[in-house]
Structure formats: C-alpha cells, structure tokens
Write a protein that holds these residues in place. Structure first.
Motif, mmCIF file in Angstrom:
data_model
loop_
_atom_site.group_PDB
_atom_site.id
_atom_site.type_symbol
_atom_site.label_atom_id
_atom_site.label_comp_id
_atom_site.label_asym_id
_atom_site.label_seq_id
_atom_site.Cartn_x
_atom_site.Cartn_y
_atom_site.Cartn_z
ATOM 1 N N THR A 400 0.822 -1.206 0.000
ATOM 2 C CA THR A 400 0.000 0.000 0.000
ATOM 3 C C THR A 400 0.857 1.257 0.000
ATOM 4 O O THR A 400 0.603 2.205 -0.752
ATOM 5 N N SER A 401 1.900 1.270 0.854
ATOM 6 C CA SER A 401 2.775 2.445 0.905
ATOM 7 C C SER A 401 3.515 2.648 -0.405
ATOM 8 O O SER A 401 3.650 3.777 -0.893
ATOM 9 N N GLU A 404 1.045 4.033 -2.943
ATOM 10 C CA GLU A 404 0.702 5.432 -2.680
ATOM 11 C C GLU A 404 1.832 6.371 -3.092
ATOM 12 O O GLU A 404 1.598 7.489 -3.522
ATOM 13 N N ASP A 409 -2.817 10.959 -8.592
ATOM 14 C CA ASP A 409 -4.153 11.110 -8.017
ATOM 15 C C ASP A 409 -5.204 10.362 -8.841
ATOM 16 O O ASP A 409 -6.115 9.738 -8.285
ATOM 17 N N ARG A 412 -4.892 6.723 -8.164
ATOM 18 C CA ARG A 412 -5.386 6.418 -6.820
ATOM 19 C C ARG A 412 -6.916 6.347 -6.807
ATOM 20 O O ARG A 412 -7.496 5.426 -6.217
ATOM 21 N N ASN A 1056 0.748 12.425 7.433
ATOM 22 C CA ASN A 1056 0.706 11.726 6.154
ATOM 23 C C ASN A 1056 0.068 12.646 5.116
ATOM 24 O O ASN A 1056 -1.152 12.868 5.128
ATOM 25 N N ASN A 1058 -0.295 12.221 1.891
ATOM 26 C CA ASN A 1058 -1.124 11.552 0.888
ATOM 27 C C ASN A 1058 -2.513 11.217 1.433
ATOM 28 O O ASN A 1058 -3.524 11.391 0.757
ATOM 29 N N LYS A 1059 -2.563 10.712 2.668
ATOM 30 C CA LYS A 1059 -3.842 10.336 3.267
ATOM 31 C C LYS A 1059 -4.498 11.460 4.044
ATOM 32 O O LYS A 1059 -5.631 11.310 4.504
ATOM 33 N N HIS A 1060 -3.776 12.579 4.228
ATOM 34 C CA HIS A 1060 -4.314 13.731 4.961
ATOM 35 C C HIS A 1060 -4.746 13.332 6.379
ATOM 36 O O HIS A 1060 -5.863 13.625 6.810
ATOM 37 N N GLU A 1061 -3.840 12.674 7.081
ATOM 38 C CA GLU A 1061 -4.092 12.307 8.464
ATOM 39 C C GLU A 1061 -2.757 12.177 9.179
ATOM 40 O O GLU A 1061 -1.714 11.958 8.555
ATOM 41 N N TYR A 1063 0.078 10.525 11.553
ATOM 42 C CA TYR A 1063 0.524 9.188 11.901
ATOM 43 C C TYR A 1063 0.241 8.912 13.375
ATOM 44 O O TYR A 1063 0.148 9.839 14.187
#
Length: 1246
Positions: A400-401, A404, A409, A412, A1056, A1058-1061, A1063
C-alpha cells in the motif's frame, strides 16, 4: 578452386567401371588427351595439368569442361543400358567401398587446417556453380534442374539403402554428423553477429515454409500419423535424455535453452512490427491450444501424471536456479514484471469474457478461496495463524505504501473505485455462500471490533488535551528527519532516458541489455554526426552488456557530448555507469518502457536538445541579442541584493512578455544585427552616487568581434534554423575587438541622489555575507536583460520614462501616462506562441544550439504539454535553463496568458455573457481610467458603475485561475475559510524561513558536489560564492525549499500528506488533524512558509471558555505551550554560558552552525549537543534587530523613535500565565528581543 575443378573433370574423363571401359575407349579421346604411359605418374600428371591451365584460355577451358561433362553423361547412359542388375549392384558396392576407403584415408592423413580448407573450397565451388546456373538458366530450366537434382538425390538414396549394411549406415551417419558439426562450428566461428542473425532467420523461415507446405499437402490421416509419431519421438527423446544426462548437464541444458529462447524472443520483438506481433501472439496461442488438445487426446492418465510431475519439478528447478543467481534488484524487477503480466492477463480476460463466463469464474474463485480458507483454518494452529496474519498485514502495508508513493491522483481514484467494486462483489458472493452460523460469527466479530474502536476513541477524547508528545516521539521524529535529509536520501542522479535529475531512490538501475522494449528508445529523427554512436555486443548467456576499461578509454575519452547512441538507443551518458554497463532510469520512464509505451520525456520522443558548444558559452547579453532570430519585450527587475552586488540577488518580472521576430527586412537574411541597433534593444540606467567606469561594466556590455563570428558560423553549420542565414562578415569587422560599443555606452543614463532602500532585509532571518570573503574587484556584474540597479535601489517606471524621454522624441502627452514605456524595434505582428516548435530555439540559440527540442512539436509520438515541457527544461541535468536571465520569466508569462485566454474562451461561450458584453462595450476610456486609478490608490470609495462592476467581476473570474495573480492569492483566503468551517479555528501558527544562502542542502540542489553527511567548513563555498549560486539557481533553491518543507511535515509534524491524516502518536507538536500553508518570498526572493495547524480532538471556543476555568486543564495547557514554544534560552544554559540571558547579543553565522550535523538522538551525549546547537542557532537567527521592515506602513512620522510593528522589545515574564477571565496567555520570557521558536524545528531547519 581451379585445381579441384580440373581434377574432378580429369577423373570424370576416365572410365570408372571395368564393364564399360572397353565400350567407351573411343569416346575418351579429347583435344587435350593424356598419353597412357603417363597415367600412373602423378607428378607428371600434375605438371601436365599445370601446363595445360597456363596455356589454355578461359574459353578453351569452358569448352573442354563442357565436352568432358557431355562425355561423362554419355558414358553413364551407355553403361546403364548395358550392365545388368547384378553388375550394377556390384559396381555401386565397389565404388562405395572405394569412396569410403579414400575418405577414411583422407581423414586420417589430413590435418584440421587441411580439412577446413577442403570444406571451404567445396563450399565455394558449389556456391559458384549454383550462382552460374542460376544466372544463366531460365525459369523452366531452373525447375527442370531442381527436379532432376531431386530425382538424382532420391535415386542415390535408394541405391545406397539397397547396398549398405547396418554397420556402413551407422558409419555414414556418424561421418555426416561429424561433417555437419564441423561445418557448423567453422561457420559459427567465422560469421559475424549480423550474418548469424540472418542465417538463423533464413533457417527459421525455411523450416516454417517446409512445415507449411507439408501441412498443406498432407491428408487428415497423414496428419494424425505424423502427430503421433512426433509425440512418441519427443517422448522417447525426453526419456532417453533424462536417463542419460546428469544433474549438472540438465541444469546447463535448461539454462542454455532458456537463454536461447530469451534471445530469440528479444530479437523477434525488436524486429517485428505491431501487426506482426499480434499475428505471432495469435498463432502462438492457437499452437499452444492445438498442442494441448492433441496431448490431452493422446496421453493416458499415467502419462499425464508423469508429465505434470515432470513439469512441476522442472519449474521448481528453474525457479530455484533463478532465485540463487539473481540479485535483489533483478528479483524486484522480475516480481514487478510478473505482477504487471498477471494484471494484464486478468484485464484481457475481463474484456473478452461474457457475462455468463464472468459469473462462472467468480463462483469458481469464491469456492476455491473458501476451500483454501477452510483447509488453512483446519491445518494451522493459533501460532501459525497469528504469524501468517502478521506477515500478510505487513506485506499489505508495504504494498500500500509503495503504491501510494508511485501512483498519481487519477490512478489512486481508479484504484479506490475498483477496490470498492471488488469489495461489493465479494460481499455479495460471501452472503450467497456462507451459512447462517458463519454469518452470525462474522457479525459478532464486526460488532466487537466496532465497540473496541469506539472505546479507544472515547478514551482518547476523555484524555487531557492537548497531549504533550513524549521524548521518545521527539527523538524518533528527529531521527526520521535526519535520515530523510541525509546524503543518500537527497542524492540526485540523471535518468539515461530523459536526461533529467531525479532522486536516486526514485530511479531503477538496469543493465543496458535488459532495458525493457529497447526499440522504443531508438532515435527516429535527425541527430548530428558529432554524437558518439556505439554498437556493442550483448552476452547471449547472461543477457548483459559489459564494457572493459580499454573500451571506456576508446569510446568516451574524446566524447564531447553528454548524449550517446548505443545500439540505436538515444541515451544520456551521465545516466550510464560505464564500469558496470548499467543505466539509471527514473520510475516513470521505467514504468512506461515496461508497459511497452514510449516515455513522454525520453530523448527519443524528439526531446533531444544537445549540449551547448564552446562557441556559444559565456556570451554577454549584447552578443546574445545580436545573434538571436527573435527578441522579446520584457522588463526583468533585479531584486535588491545583500551587498549591493546585483549578481548576488535574484530577479523578478514586471509586466507581460511579448516576443517579436527581428525586423524581417534586415534580419531574416542577414545576421548579426548592426551595433547601432543595440541601444534600441538594451536600455541601461545606472543609479548611484557616481557614474561607473568602462572597466566596471566591461564584463556586462562587452561585444567581441570574433566570438560573434565564431558563434554565427557554428550556428549556420549546425542549427537548422540558421541554414538560410547569411553571415555579414563586413558588418562583423566593424564590431569592437573586445570593448563596449560606443553607441551603447553613449546612451547609458545616470540618475543621482536616489534614496536607497533596505528591501533586501525584509524577512525573518538575516542573510549575512562575511565581508572577509568578498572578492571586490571593481567589476559590476549583471544578471538581467533590461535594467541595471547597482546601488540596491528600485528603479521606478518614472526612471524608465525619464530615460526614454531624453533618448527619444516622445511627447509629453505620452510620457504623462502611467503605463510603463519600453520601446523595442520589431515586426508589427508578434510571433505565434502556439504550436510553434521554432519559437524558443529562435529566441534562445544558446539554449537550443541545434534548433531542436522545441515545445509542442506535432511530430512527437507522445504529446507533451507546454507546461510539462517547461518543467522538463527546468529539471534538465546541466541547469542551463534556470541559469538563463529571462527564460523562466518568458515561459511562465506565456503560461499565464494561455491560462487567461483559455478561461476567457470558456467565459465568453456562456449564454449569459452576451448580455453583459453589450454593457461592457458601452464603457468609455475615461470610466476605465477612473476605475484603474481607484484600484491603484486602494481607495475605499469605489464608483458604483454597474458596467464596471460587471467587467471587474469577469476579470476576477478569469484571473483567479492565473498563477501569481492577485485574485489567485485572494482565493487562498476562500480555501482557508473553508478549512476553518470544516475543522474549526486553528491552534498553532508557524513560520518557517530556511536560509538558502547557508544551508548545505541548498548548495547540493544547486549542483554543488557536497557530501552533506561529512561536511566541513573547507568544503563549503565562500559566502559570496553561495550567494551567487543561490541567485543563479532559482529552480534548485525552490526544490530545496519544497524538499525541506515536505520532510518537516512528514517527519517532525509526522503527518501523512497523501492520506491527509496524522501518523499514530503524532509528532513534536502532537497529533495534527489538518494544516494549511502559503509560501511567500522576501525582498530578495527567498522563500518562506506561513502555516496554520489544527490539533486533533480540538476544542470549540465555548468549550475552551469553560475548560480554562479548570486548574488542571490550565496547567496542562501551560505545560504543552512551554514544551512546543520557547521564548528564552534558560533551558539551554549548559552551565558554561552567561548567567544573565539579557546580555546575549546577535552574532553572525559561524562555520560550526553551517556545517555541523544535526545531533543524533542515539548518542549518549545528545542532550548536551542539543543544548549547544540550539543556543548557537537561536543566538544567530532568533535575536530580533530593527530594520526598515519594522516601520513599514507606519503612520507615525514625527517621532525619532517610532514603535516597531512587530512589538519589540517585549515584556519579560518570570513564568507562563493564563488569565482565567480573559484567556490571555503570557509566555515565560527572559530576553526582550528574542523570537519565539521551537527547539526541534530550529535544530532541523537551521
């Protein structure tokens, strides 16, 4: 060859059979008859033959040979008529024995060299005879000859089978096999690679032709018999081979067969067209299907089991051998190619199958998966199951990493959509197949997982907010930052395919021979002959390319260009490792080549531009203008420098850039321009206290006669755009030998008593240059193409207008306008900037020396957009485009105008625009001028004109999409409001202003070869050299800034992107929910970032109003603020510094702070190193001192000591206090002039 022919003809003229000897004695007499008494004397025969060959002419020899052939044919015919069967059998037996004996005796006596010579002569004789016959005979004669030869061969074979015994047959077969092997060995040794490929192709075509003819002629019964015989023969051979060969022989055979198949496949793929490839794939699939059907029809159950076992063992052995021999890189490449192949086959199957087939396949897959799952659950215990699940989770996380990081985009979104569709299908199938008990168990597990997750969320919400990050988390974040900014992580290499710079981690290293689909990199357009061309052999066994040290010296010692053509592939030499034969390919190029696609940015896609020759290097600004085909009207303004040296400052663009062709009547046929036209192109306004001398500006404005002549001659010879240009040598002879043209020097203006500014000091960090390191030689350098500012002042439009008014006859009416006036002689119509591939090469001949590689070339196989092509130029490995004074401004402005035109076209196509256009057309010039004056004066009172309001509204709509416009920056405010509406009020505001002048990583991105992990002060350039490097490499500095900020976000903030969150665990500021940042530039063009952060589980203002009354919450908030924000150096005294922190003074940067590495948390004395580093960096960067920026936009002008708008000096507090009633926060402070900072960000960003 003549002797052999003579001996054969002589022996042909003597009878062989005793029976026919007396009957043909009369016919043996020829013109050159040999006496009987000399027949037994071989030496006399040889002498006689030599004399005969010397005497007779070519015509006589041909007549003799023809007569001898006719005589021999008559003898054979007469003999066949008279002799009986028994006599014929006896004669053939005697002749065969005699031939065998003579052959055996000849084999014993002759050496290898003699044998080779004999075979060569025989082959040459046969070839000559065949060529002569082919040239002389007609088509009917040719067919008759072939038929007679075939009949003769069949008759000989039949006679041979009647006579020879089993022993004789074995001896003959063995002799023929040895002879064929010897001939093949000699042929392989002597033939070249090209001849070998031609022979293999012809043999393959011959075999295929014979096979097709046999298939056409045979009946169904014959075909079945042949297939049975072939299958039994193959089976017998395989069994015999398996019994006889050892394990080593088997491995060697398998390896040889695999290499042979791979080589044949590569050769076939490179040569065949797309249509031939599709036909071949279809034929292969049909052949495989037919073989499988025939095999299933013939073999028994026992044979099938044996075959499957044998194939499984063979595959396992091959896989084992491959795994042992391949490297880690080759293994990853193989796994990637296998995954791509599986995915391709799956996609093809999905496209071809019907709905019914799809349902059947999904049912079978679900049943198979269910069976496997049940068997696995039955067989494995809890420990094995736990280990398997952990391994699967880790593998899935890694995949997954990786996905990504590599995917775009769009990819994805497509992946998420396909995953959702697959999950829906699996859910439906699971509901259909699972039993009621299994469904209940699954729902129970899901319910328990939801309860556990909700419990964790509740616990986190009820914990004290904000969470103070632990020391372990901070150490881990700093370690990750250090690793991400290490020399290995930021090292850049050149891609051999596209010649651009990429991080080494984002590239793949492969041997040249193993580049997938090499034919895509073949050059298809004109490439100058000066480019080195190599044809290197590839090892067919290892399928690798190796080159020796001698070859490296031979091929590349005198190579002047960074481009090389290897086996027809157009590659960049800087991306080739000569000692290993490997090349560096960026992930994008490698991915496209693996997918059989031409990389869009590869040199073979007409992206090649060539190297800048010595003749076009180091040309001054006037020299470049004199030899260019086009000229552009622009104003490139020098941003104020640090020391007054304009070469140490960056540039900015004012106004639009419009490109015109040179005056066609004077230029298109003749170059260079006349020196008298230089004042119309270049306007110089020197602002300072004294006018400079000629020596001071000689390096800027010098025109060298021979340099112009040499440059134009080279362009005329090598540049396709200059082929029809006539070089005016008489005009060049009138140029200065090495001096500033008088017309340019006499038109220079001088403005005196201009108030200097401190714009260069606007910012947050002092960018000091050590005065001891400056090289002041009295020379005024230049890095712009319109105006010069050598006294760190800003030249206004009035200065330009004043200069032009003095030099040209411009009326007062024109000069009173507020528009910038800059006159350049040119054609009436601008150059077409759309799909004009000669536009940039004609404007910048020093950047495009061969006139190739322009933008928007419609001949490209893969289309490259204008913006993408410009980014490609700016990432080119030799940095030529970013170092040009105006290239970035011209191309960026074109991109801006294209965006505006595209948005305007969309806007005017809307239905409502027609009614507004009518109102806008009614506007007068006076109304527009009043509106512009109000906008420039920032007047709060605007005229309420509905027509103007409609026009401004449309203009804002268009300019909002244009990069760099005021409206696009205003859109940032809208985005920020949307983020606040979604996440609430932000919690933290950060400004990060890295000093590019002193950061080692900035030097590395600018092309300086530095090992930043082992850096010393001696290896760093001097301070004025660093300033010049930063000024000349704006793209490299922008990439440095982007790398630094993204690394800070991903490691120190631990977010993160890419995920907008955030870690798990958060970073040095805790867990972050969101961020929003904008990038600005200081007065000298240095980039800095302003960023807002939202903490996770943030509280609403009314909740904070209630919680602030709680002592525990207030104390926890104080501890958090003191942990992330420092406003003094009390925590970094280290027992050896001054006791009074107020006595700390700001000092200049030291080599220790510039070159010292980031302290490692793994060291035992990390805390001590951190305290010293933070104290040093804070005293250099975080001590505020007043500049003109502090008083910018201030309204107080009467007092001698106006207040600082940044509110320094600040009040000192002994402890951090939060007022429970008002909510005011007063941080602990022991120094009135120190900026607040975060110690971990300071350590990392310097």
């Amino acid at each position: 060859m003549d002797d052999n022919n003579d001996s054969s003809s002589e022996s042909a003229s003597w009878p062989v059979s005793e029976t026919s000897q007396h009957k043909s004695s009369k016919n043996q007499l020829t013109t050159n008859e040999l006496p009987l008494q000399l027949k037994n004397d071989e030496s006399i025969v040889a002498i006689w033959r030599t004399n005969r060959n010397q005497i007779e002419t070519e015509t006589e020899r041909n007549i003799r040979l023809q007569r001898e052939r006719e005589l021999k044919a008559m003898q054979r015919m007469h003999r066949d008529q008279l002799e009986s069967i028994e006599e014929r059998v006896a004669r053939l037996g005697r002749e065969t024995n005699a031939k065998n004996n003579s052959r055996h005796q000849l084999t014993i006596n002759e050496t290898t060299e003699m044998h080779v010579t004999k075979l060569k002569k025989q082959a040459q004789r046969k070839t000559t005879l065949r060529n002569v016959l082919t040239l002389q005979e007609t088509q009917d004669e040719h067919d008759n000859r072939l038929n007679s030869e075939a009949a003769t061969v069949r008759s000989r074979r039949h006679n041979r089978e009647l006579i020879e015994t089993e022993e004789m047959r074995e001896m003959r077969l063995r002799h023929e096999a040895d002879e064929k092997a010897s001939e093949r060995h000699i042929q392989i040794e002597q033939e070249t690679e090209e001849e070998r490929n031609t022979r293999l192709d012809s043999e393959a075509i011959s075999r295929r032709t014979r096979r097709q003819l046999a298939l056409l002629q045979e009946t169904e019964e014959q075909r079945n018999i042949r297939l049975n015989n072939e299958s039994f023969t193959v089976a017998n051979r395989r069994l015999t081979r398996d019994l006889m060969e050892t394990e080593d022989m088997r491995e060697m055979r398998l390896r040889h067969e695999a290499d042979k198949k791979t080589s044949e496949r590569h050769s076939q793929i490179e040569q065949e067209t797309e249509q031939e490839r599709n036909i071949r794939l279809n034929n292969e699939s049909l052949t495989v299907a037919n073989r499988r059907l025939i095999r299933d029809f013939i073999e028994t159950e026992e044979m099938r089991e044996m075959r499957l076992r044998h194939e499984a063992d063979e595959k396992a052995s091959e896989r084992h051998i491959q795994i042992e021999q391949e490297t880690e890189e080759e293994r990853n490449t193989r796994l990637d190619s296998e995954a791509i192949s599986r995915r391709t086959r799956r996609q093809l199957a999905l496209l071809q199958e019907t709905e019914e087939q799809r349902n059947i396949r999904l049912n079978n897959e679900s049943l198979t998966a269910a069976n496997r799952r049940r068997n696995k659950n039955i067989q494995e215990n809890d420990a094995l199951r736990s280990a398997r699940l952990k391994e699967q989770a880790a593998s899935k996380s890694n995949k997954t990493s990786t996905t990504e990081q590599l995917e775009t985009d769009q990819q994805r979104n497509e992946r998420l959509l396909s995953n959702n569709q697959a999950e829906t299908i699996r859910r439906n199938k699971r509901q259909q197949n699972e039993s009621e008990q299994e469904e209940n168990q699954r729902k129970l597990r899901k319910r328990n997982a939801d309860l556990s997750r909700n419990t964790n969320i509740t616990q986190r919400a009820t914990q004290s907010w904000p969470q103070i990050p632990t020391t372990e988390i901070k150490h881990a974040c700093l370690t990750n930052f250090k690793n991400s900014m290490s020399n290995h992580a930021v090292h850049q290499v050149v891609c051999a395919s596209c010649a651009c710079l990429h991080y080494k981690a984002d590239t793949v290293q492969q041997n040249i021979a193993k580049i997938p689909n090499k034919h895509l990199l073949y050059h298809v357009d004109y490439i100058p002959s000066c480019i080195l061309r190599l044809n290197l052999d590839i090892d067919t066994i290892t399928n690798t390319f190796q080159i020796s040290e001698e070859q490296i010296q031979e091929y590349f010692s005198n190579a002047e260009h960074t481009t090389v053509i290897i086996n027809k592939m157009l590659l960049c030499r800087k991306g080739i490792h000569l000692n290993t034969g490997n090349v560096q390919l960026c992930n994008k190029c490698h991915e496209d080549l693996s997918s059989n696609k031409l990389p869009a940015l590869s040199l073979s896609n007409l992206m090649w531009i060539g190297d800048v020759p010595q003749e076009l290097q180091d040309l001054t600004l006037p020299e470049q203008k004199l030899i260019a085909l086009y000229r552009h009207s622009s104003c490139v303004i020098k941003l104020c420098g640090i020391t007054g040296d304009p070469s140490l400052a960056q540039s900015a663009l004012k106004g639009n850039v419009i490109t015109f062709p040179q005056n066609l009547s004077d230029i298109v046929k003749h170059l260079p321009l006349s020196p008298n036209e230089l004042p119309d192109i270049i306007k110089i306004i020197f602002v300072g206290k004294t006018i400079p001398s000629k020596d001071q500006v000689r390096s800027i404005l010098t025109v060298r006669r021979e340099r112009i002549r040499t440059a134009l001659i080279w362009l005329h010879t090598n540049n396709i755009l200059y082929k029809d240009i006539h070089i005016d040598h008489l005009l060049i002879d009138g140029f200065p030998l090495n001096d500033i043209p008088d017309c340019l020097w006499n038109t220079m203006s001088f403005l005196k008593d201009i108030e200097t500014s401190d714009v260069e000091r606007s910012g947050y960090v002092d960018n000091d240059i050590n005065p001891d390191e400056l090289c002041l030689n009295g020379v005024v350098p230049l890095n712009m193409s319109a105006l010069i500012d050598t006294s760190t002042t800003t030249i206004s439009s009035n200065d330009v207008r004043h200069h032009l008014k003095l030099r040209t006859n411009i009326t007062d009416e024109i000069t009173n306008l507020n528009d910038n006036i800059y006159l350049v002689p040119h054609e009436q119509s601008p150059v077409n900037e759309y799909f004009n591939t000669t536009f940039l090469p004609g404007l910048y001949p020093t950047l495009f020396p061969f006139g190739l590689g322009g933008v928007e070339n419609e001949r490209r196989s893969v289309r490259v957009s204008y913006a993408k092509h410009i980014r490609y130029f700016l990432c080119y490995h030799d940095h030529r485009f970013e170092m040009n004074t105006s290239f970035i401004f011209v191309t960026f402005n074109i991109l801006q105008r294209r965006t505006a035109c595209a948005k305007s076209r969309i806007l005017v196509s809307r239905p409502f625009f027609s009614s507004q256009a009518t109102e806008i057309n009614q506007l007068t010039a006076k109304e527009v001028k009043i509106a512009l004056d109000e906008i420039e004066s920032n007047s709060s009172e605007r005229t309420l004109n509905p027509r103007l309001s409609a026009l401004l509204k449309q203009l804002k709509t268009i300019s909002g999409s244009v990069m760099g416009s005021n409206q696009s920056r205003a859109n940032y405010r809208v985005e920020l409001h949307a983020q606040i509406f979604f996440s609430g009020l932000p919690n933290i505001f950060i400004t990060i202003n890295p000093c590019d002048l002193h950061h080692p990583l900035a030097m590395k991105f600018a092309g300086v070869d530095l090992d930043i992990d082992n850096l010393t002060a001696e290896l760093m350039p001097k301070s004025h050299e660093r300033a010049a490097i930063v000024s000349n490499h704006p793209v490299g500095i922008a990439r440095f800034f982007n790398k630094l900020i993204t690394t800070v976000l991903s490691t120190l903030i631990n977010y993160n992107i890419n995920k907008h969150e955030s870690y798990p665990g958060g970073g040095i500021l805790g867990e972050i929910e969101a961020y929003y940042g904008t990038v600005e530039e200081s007065g000298r063009g240095a980039l800095h970032l302003h960023m807002l952060l939202w903490l996770a589980n943030s509280k609403h203002p009314h909740e904070l109003r209630e919680l602030i009354l709680d002592d525990n919450f207030r104390q926890n908030l104080i501890n958090y603020l003191e942990d992330i924000i420092k406003e003094d150096l009390d925590d970094f005294q280290n027992n050896i510094t001054e006791s009074d922190t107020c006595s700390i003074k700001k000092h200049n940067r030291t080599s220790i702070s510039i070159c010292s590495p980031i302290p490692s948390p793994d060291n035992s004395n990390f805390e001590e190193q951190k305290q010293i580093a933070v104290r040093t960096l804070a005293s250099e960067n975080q001590i505020h001192h007043h500049t003109s920026t502090c008083y910018k936009n201030t309204r107080i002008t009467t007092t001698d000591n106006p207040p600082c708008r940044l509110r320094y000096p600040k009040q000192i507090y002994d402890a951090t206090i939060i007022d429970a009633e008002t909510g005011e926060i007063r941080m602990k402070r022991s120094h009135p002039m120190i900026n607040n900072f975060n110690e971990w960000l300071l350590l990392a960003c310097r």
